[in-house]
Motif scaffolding. Structure first.
Motif, PDB file in Angstrom:
ATOM      1  N   GLY A  50       0.791  -1.216   0.000  1.00 20.25           N
ATOM      2  CA  GLY A  50       0.000   0.000   0.000  1.00 20.25           C
ATOM      3  C   GLY A  50       0.823   1.265   0.000  1.00 20.25           C
ATOM      4  N   LYS A  51       0.283   2.271   0.637  1.00 21.41           N
ATOM      5  CA  LYS A  51       0.889   3.595   0.644  1.00 21.41           C
ATOM      6  C   LYS A  51       2.249   3.588   1.338  1.00 21.41           C
ATOM      7  CE  LYS A  51      -0.600   8.323   1.447  1.00 21.41           C
ATOM      8  NZ  LYS A  51      -1.658   9.162   2.001  1.00 21.41           N
ATOM      9  N   ARG A  54       4.936   2.417  -1.074  1.00 19.45           N
ATOM     10  CA  ARG A  54       5.285   3.431  -2.067  1.00 19.45           C
ATOM     11  C   ARG A  54       6.135   4.538  -1.446  1.00 19.45           C
ATOM     12  NH1 ARG A  54       0.175   1.776  -3.486  1.00 19.45           N
ATOM     13  NH2 ARG A  54      -0.909   3.385  -2.328  1.00 19.45           N
ATOM     14  N   ILE A  55       5.807   4.950  -0.231  1.00 24.05           N
ATOM     15  CA  ILE A  55       6.615   5.960   0.460  1.00 24.05           C
ATOM     16  C   ILE A  55       8.013   5.416   0.713  1.00 24.05           C
ATOM     17  CG2 ILE A  55       6.861   7.225   2.630  1.00 24.05           C
ATOM     18  CD1 ILE A  55       3.784   7.483   2.650  1.00 24.05           C
ATOM     19  N   ARG A  99      -2.263   0.995 -10.780  1.00 23.52           N
ATOM     20  CA  ARG A  99      -3.336   1.331  -9.843  1.00 23.52           C
ATOM     21  C   ARG A  99      -4.331   2.308 -10.463  1.00 23.52           C
ATOM     22  NH1 ARG A  99      -1.878   4.332  -6.192  1.00 23.52           N
ATOM     23  NH2 ARG A  99       0.292   4.573  -6.688  1.00 23.52           N
TER      24      ARG A  99
END
Length: 106
Positions: A50-51, A54-55, A99
């Motif tokens: 998830g996020k 990516r971070i 996505r």
């Protein structure tokens, strides 16, 4: 010593070889049952990072690029560092496009 079939059982009489329709051939100990189906949720992985993933990818790019500045004289390692950062960046761009075009984005 393995037998002629190459299965590696040797002289073990307590194990048996089974054929599974959706999996490769397996050796099962006496008194045990073969695994019929194994789902990713059963062993803990059931989604994307998830996020946070990516971070972490962008943070890794920044950290890799800071390795360029140092006390080294040769610049061959700089090419490898830049290549690794570009590979991570390409995968992040690919993931973003995937996505964006997905039926259900996360």
């Amino acid at each position: 010593m393995s037998d002629a079939s190459g299965r590696g059982q040797g002289n073990q009489t307590s194990a048996r070889v089974i054929e599974q329709s959706t999996r490769e051939e397996g050796i099962v100990r006496a008194g045990e049952t073969p695994i019929t189906h194994e789902r990713p949720e059963d062993w803990g992985w059931h989604g994307e990072s998830g996020k946070a993933g990516r971070i972490a990818g962008y943070v890794m790019i920044v950290l890799l690029l800071t390795l360029i500045f140092g006390n080294h004289r040769g610049h061959v390692e700089d090419l490898w560092i830049i290549g690794a950062a570009l590979l991570i960046l390409i995968s992040l761009i690919w993931d973003g496009r995937r996505r964006k075009n997905a039926w259900r984005s996360r």
